[in-house]
Design an enzyme around this catalytic site. Structure first.
Site: not given
Length: 142
Positions: A12, A75, A100
């Site tokens: 992204f 979000h 992670f």
């Protein structure tokens, strides 16, 4: 147990993604192992990518990398929570270590600082974590 690792990267934020992958590849290279990169649209897709990688049997571990930067809506909270929970679930369900390495922060400046810009390098940290957990798995289960 294979000596090959996977990097699942949420693209992204393209510039951040490149820095995270570069850091992870550096750590894997120093450890004398290889890592294949698998691109996904963003952090929300990382758990499914990790599941595909883990279930393939090709990888000793998966470094899940990406960034989520807080915006004006809720979000951010959902994406952060679901990506973290999903990645955790994949490693618990499959036994394949999944790190992670998702930066979760308020601003792009904070994200850049955590992608090798002075605070730490989340890509490097995730690669080190997955290497250690794969080593522990070999020590205890193989």
């Amino acid at each position: 147990m294979p000596d090959l690792y996977a990097i699942a990267i949420g693209r992204f934020y393209e510039d951040l993604a490149d820095k995270l992958v570069e850091g992870a590849q550096h750590v894997f290279g120093e450890a004398g192992v290889s890592a294949e990169v698998h691109d996904v649209p963003g952090a929300f897709e990382l758990p499914l990518a990790a599941k595909y990688c883990a279930e393939s049997g090709r990888y000793a571990g998966v470094a899940c990398l990406g960034a989520v930067i807080r915006g004006e809506t809720d979000h951010y909270d959902f994406v952060c929570a679901e990506s973290a929970a999903g990645i955790s679930r994949v490693q618990l369900d499959t036994g394949v270590p999944c790190a992670f390495g998702v930066i979760t922060c308020d601003t792009m400046e904070q994200a850049l600082a955590r992608a090798g810009g002075g605070k730490r390098h989340q890509g490097e940290d995730a690669a080190r974590a997955v290497l250690r957990m794969a080593e522990l798995r070999r020590e205890l289960l193989d």
